[in-house]
Scaffold this motif. Structure first.
Motif, mmCIF file in Angstrom:
data_model
loop_
_atom_site.group_PDB
_atom_site.id
_atom_site.type_symbol
_atom_site.label_atom_id
_atom_site.label_comp_id
_atom_site.label_asym_id
_atom_site.label_seq_id
_atom_site.Cartn_x
_atom_site.Cartn_y
_atom_site.Cartn_z
ATOM 1 N N ILE A 1 54.651 3.563 37.903
ATOM 2 C CA ILE A 1 56.055 3.954 37.778
ATOM 3 C C ILE A 1 56.309 4.586 36.413
ATOM 4 O O ILE A 1 56.964 5.632 36.298
ATOM 5 N N LEU A 2 55.788 3.954 35.364
ATOM 6 C CA LEU A 2 56.028 4.462 34.009
ATOM 7 C C LEU A 2 55.201 5.703 33.704
ATOM 8 O O LEU A 2 55.672 6.634 33.037
ATOM 9 N N VAL A 3 53.950 5.715 34.186
ATOM 10 C CA VAL A 3 53.063 6.861 33.925
ATOM 11 C C VAL A 3 52.403 7.251 35.255
ATOM 12 O O VAL A 3 51.301 6.795 35.561
ATOM 13 N N PRO A 4 53.083 8.076 36.065
ATOM 14 C CA PRO A 4 52.573 8.420 37.399
ATOM 15 C C PRO A 4 51.201 9.089 37.371
ATOM 16 O O PRO A 4 50.364 8.837 38.239
ATOM 17 N N ASP A 5 50.989 9.941 36.394
ATOM 18 C CA ASP A 5 49.710 10.638 36.269
ATOM 19 C C ASP A 5 49.118 10.337 34.896
ATOM 20 O O ASP A 5 49.846 10.241 33.911
ATOM 21 N N ASP A 6 47.808 10.222 34.871
ATOM 22 C CA ASP A 6 47.158 9.917 33.594
ATOM 23 C C ASP A 6 47.043 11.175 32.743
ATOM 24 O O ASP A 6 46.050 11.891 32.772
ATOM 25 N N SER A 7 48.098 11.425 31.977
ATOM 26 C CA SER A 7 48.140 12.600 31.110
ATOM 27 C C SER A 7 47.738 12.248 29.682
ATOM 28 O O SER A 7 48.032 12.997 28.755
ATOM 29 N N GLY A 8 47.091 11.115 29.528
ATOM 30 C CA GLY A 8 46.707 10.660 28.202
ATOM 31 C C GLY A 8 47.562 9.509 27.712
ATOM 32 O O GLY A 8 47.184 8.790 26.782
ATOM 33 N N LEU A 9 48.729 9.317 28.338
ATOM 34 C CA LEU A 9 49.633 8.254 27.913
ATOM 35 C C LEU A 9 49.172 6.882 28.375
ATOM 36 O O LEU A 9 49.489 5.874 27.749
ATOM 37 N N ARG A 10 48.445 6.820 29.463
ATOM 38 C CA ARG A 10 48.081 5.505 30.007
ATOM 39 C C ARG A 10 47.223 4.683 29.057
ATOM 40 O O ARG A 10 47.249 3.457 29.101
ATOM 41 N N LYS A 11 46.466 5.352 28.225
ATOM 42 C CA LYS A 11 45.628 4.598 27.281
ATOM 43 C C LYS A 11 46.478 3.810 26.289
ATOM 44 O O LYS A 11 45.997 2.871 25.655
ATOM 45 N N LYS A 12 47.762 4.207 26.151
ATOM 46 C CA LYS A 12 48.674 3.464 25.281
ATOM 47 C C LYS A 12 49.212 2.197 25.955
ATOM 48 O O LYS A 12 49.679 1.286 25.279
ATOM 49 N N VAL A 13 49.171 2.175 27.277
ATOM 50 C CA VAL A 13 49.708 1.035 28.017
ATOM 51 C C VAL A 13 48.707 -0.114 27.958
ATOM 52 O O VAL A 13 47.541 0.045 28.300
ATOM 53 N N GLU B 1 39.256 -8.625 38.441
ATOM 54 C CA GLU B 1 39.973 -7.657 39.279
ATOM 55 C C GLU B 1 40.984 -6.866 38.457
ATOM 56 O O GLU B 1 41.143 -5.652 38.637
ATOM 57 N N ARG B 2 41.661 -7.518 37.535
ATOM 58 C CA ARG B 2 42.659 -6.831 36.730
ATOM 59 C C ARG B 2 42.018 -5.975 35.639
ATOM 60 O O ARG B 2 42.555 -4.926 35.282
ATOM 61 N N LEU B 3 40.893 -6.404 35.133
ATOM 62 C CA LEU B 3 40.154 -5.544 34.202
ATOM 63 C C LEU B 3 39.642 -4.298 34.916
ATOM 64 O O LEU B 3 39.680 -3.189 34.357
ATOM 65 N N ASP B 4 39.191 -4.465 36.153
ATOM 66 C CA ASP B 4 38.742 -3.304 36.938
ATOM 67 C C ASP B 4 39.904 -2.362 37.211
ATOM 68 O O ASP B 4 39.739 -1.130 37.179
ATOM 69 N N LEU B 5 41.080 -2.919 37.484
ATOM 70 C CA LEU B 5 42.266 -2.076 37.695
ATOM 71 C C LEU B 5 42.609 -1.319 36.421
ATOM 72 O O LEU B 5 42.932 -0.116 36.465
ATOM 73 N N ALA B 6 42.547 -1.992 35.279
ATOM 74 C CA ALA B 6 42.836 -1.334 34.006
ATOM 75 C C ALA B 6 41.851 -0.197 33.749
ATOM 76 O O ALA B 6 42.225 0.876 33.252
ATOM 77 N N ARG B 7 40.592 -0.415 34.098
ATOM 78 C CA ARG B 7 39.595 0.657 33.954
ATOM 79 C C ARG B 7 39.941 1.842 34.848
ATOM 80 O O ARG B 7 39.854 3.003 34.442
ATOM 81 N N GLU B 8 40.309 1.538 36.082
ATOM 82 C CA GLU B 8 40.657 2.603 37.028
ATOM 83 C C GLU B 8 41.870 3.393 36.553
ATOM 84 O O GLU B 8 41.895 4.632 36.639
ATOM 85 N N LEU B 9 42.873 2.690 36.043
ATOM 86 C CA LEU B 9 44.103 3.342 35.601
ATOM 87 C C LEU B 9 43.999 3.904 34.185
ATOM 88 O O LEU B 9 44.900 4.600 33.727
ATOM 89 N N ASN B 10 42.911 3.586 33.485
ATOM 90 C CA ASN B 10 42.686 4.041 32.112
ATOM 91 C C ASN B 10 43.701 3.451 31.141
ATOM 92 O O ASN B 10 44.189 4.129 30.235
ATOM 93 N N THR B 11 44.015 2.159 31.328
ATOM 94 C CA THR B 11 44.908 1.467 30.395
ATOM 95 C C THR B 11 44.100 0.481 29.555
ATOM 96 O O THR B 11 42.929 0.220 29.820
ATOM 97 N N GLY B 12 44.759 -0.077 28.546
ATOM 98 C CA GLY B 12 44.219 -1.212 27.834
ATOM 99 C C GLY B 12 44.771 -2.479 28.447
ATOM 100 O O GLY B 12 45.364 -2.450 29.541
ATOM 101 N N ILE B 13 44.611 -3.613 27.753
ATOM 102 C CA ILE B 13 45.169 -4.871 28.227
ATOM 103 C C ILE B 13 45.784 -5.644 27.062
ATOM 104 O O ILE B 13 45.387 -5.472 25.909
ATOM 105 N N SER B 14 46.766 -6.479 27.377
ATOM 106 C CA SER B 14 47.345 -7.403 26.403
ATOM 107 C C SER B 14 47.367 -8.779 27.045
ATOM 108 O O SER B 14 47.779 -8.924 28.201
ATOM 109 N N ILE B 15 46.926 -9.793 26.314
ATOM 110 C CA ILE B 15 46.745 -11.130 26.869
ATOM 111 C C ILE B 15 47.751 -12.103 26.266
ATOM 112 O O ILE B 15 47.801 -12.290 25.052
#
Length: 373
Positions: free
Chosen positions: A265-277, A345-359
């Protein structure tokens, strides 16, 4: 109050008890522990055993932020042991206040542990970014912040000077949820000013964001349009993709499809912004009773329950989470707590979406979770 911002568990909650860690020459994956079919004995036997060879080596390529709370001391230990797996460690120490006369003060400074900070950063590139919460602000305080540019600049300058004095690398700011979705334009104006000041000072600025959608497809407190108004300027976003269920509708903490939707919803396409999420990952769980009670639980409580009740764990393929039914004298409890498989599973999703993670937060989980990071 069950649902709260990033501070899911507060000072009144039980601290995670330190269990003697046992080191392993193999990761949890090599030991065959990351699987759907698990037994309570698998967890009680292995949870404190992590791979010593990889304790400081990242497996996940995206940015990783880990929160540490002063009321859960085990987080301090895990930050030192596994610090090499984190780009950012965020101790939950600080609260900014505004006195009636307009003066700013910083609460929580007594919790700052400079020796611990030095240990975490030793021979690593890990940045220490304290979470700063706007606390006990009145409507008049916010009105002054939103209508007077001098107050904006004074507030940001006060924060920056405090961070510099204490040798912090930047901050994680939590303010958006505090206003319940109101005053969004004014908040955006303030946040953009913060970003400008922090970049000029060469400090890292990460913003905590609530999910853009809740259970039942109900709109969240932030929209894509809001996100677009500051996304280019900020270094990262700690997205709260947890606390999906409630006492009214008990269930999974973060259904995988909902987590995906929040990012898209926030970043529909990975235009480089997803790595900030930084996709939010919970290291705590919830216990729901059939009497309408709900309790947030940490690793120590979970382990006690497993040993005492010996429950059957069930994998939910649609949510990608494990749960268990705990039998009681009157009624049963439904407990959802993260597992190696659910985290993977959530780490794999983050890899697919090209995001980072916060715990949230690293002291509440089980030590063998860190093999996956």
């Amino acid at each position: 109050m069950v649902k709260c911002s990033t501070a899911t568990l507060g000072k009144h909650d039980k601290k995670l008890k330190n269990e003697k860690a046992s080191l392993s020459d193999e990761t949890v994956d090599e030991r065959g522990l990351v699987k759907e079919k698990i037994k309570w004995k698998d967890i009680t036997k292995e949870h404190a055993s992590y791979c010593v060879a990889s304790k400081d080596i990242k497996q996940f390529s995206g940015n990783v932020l880990g929160y540490v709370t002063p009321w859960n001391n085990h987080g301090y230990d895990t930050a030192k042991i596994f610090g090499g797996k984190f780009e950012f460690i965020s101790p939950v120490w600080l609260q900014i206040h505004r006195k009636p006369g307009g003066q700013f003060t910083m609460g929580g400074a007594h919790d700052i542990d400079k020796g611990w900070m030095k240990d975490v950063k030793k021979d690593r590139h890990t940045k220490i970014l304290p979470r700063i919460l706007f606390e006990k602000w009145t409507s008049n305080d916010y009105r002054a912040l939103f209508t007077d540019e001098d107050v904006v600049e004074d507030c940001i300058s006060f924060i920056l000077n405090f961070l510099k004095k204490n040798k912090f690398d930047g901050m994680v700011l939590e303010i958006w949820s505090s206003l319940g979705g109101t005053n969004r334009n004014e908040l955006i104006h303030f946040i953009n000013h913060v970003a400008d000041f922090f970049h000029d000072a060469k400090k890292t600025f990460i913003l905590v964001l609530p999910p853009p959608i809740y259970a039942g497809n109900n709109p969240g407190l932030i929209s894509k349009a809001n996100f677009d108004d500051f996304s280019d300027k900020i270094d990262g976003f700690s997205l709260m993709t947890y606390d999906y269920s409630s006492v009214i509708n008990p269930g999974p903490n973060a259904p995988i499809d909902w987590v995906r939707k929040c990012v898209e919803i926030l970043v529909p396409d990975d235009s480089g912004l997803r790595k900030k999420v930084l996709l939010g990952l919970n290291f705590y769980g919830y216990r729901y009773s059939n009497m309408g009670e709900v309790e947030a639980i940490v690793g120590s409580t979970y382990m006690e329950t497993l040993k005492l009740k010996k429950p059957k764990l069930v994998w939910h393929e649609d949510h990608k989470e494990h749960s268990m039914i705990v039998k009681k004298d009157i009624g049963n409890d439904n407990v959802w707590f993260p597992s190696l498989k659910s985290i993977q599973e959530r780490l794999d999703l983050a890899r697919e979406l090209n995001t980072g993670i916060s715990i949230w937060e690293i002291g509440q989980g089980l030590d063998y979770f860190f093999d996956l990071l």
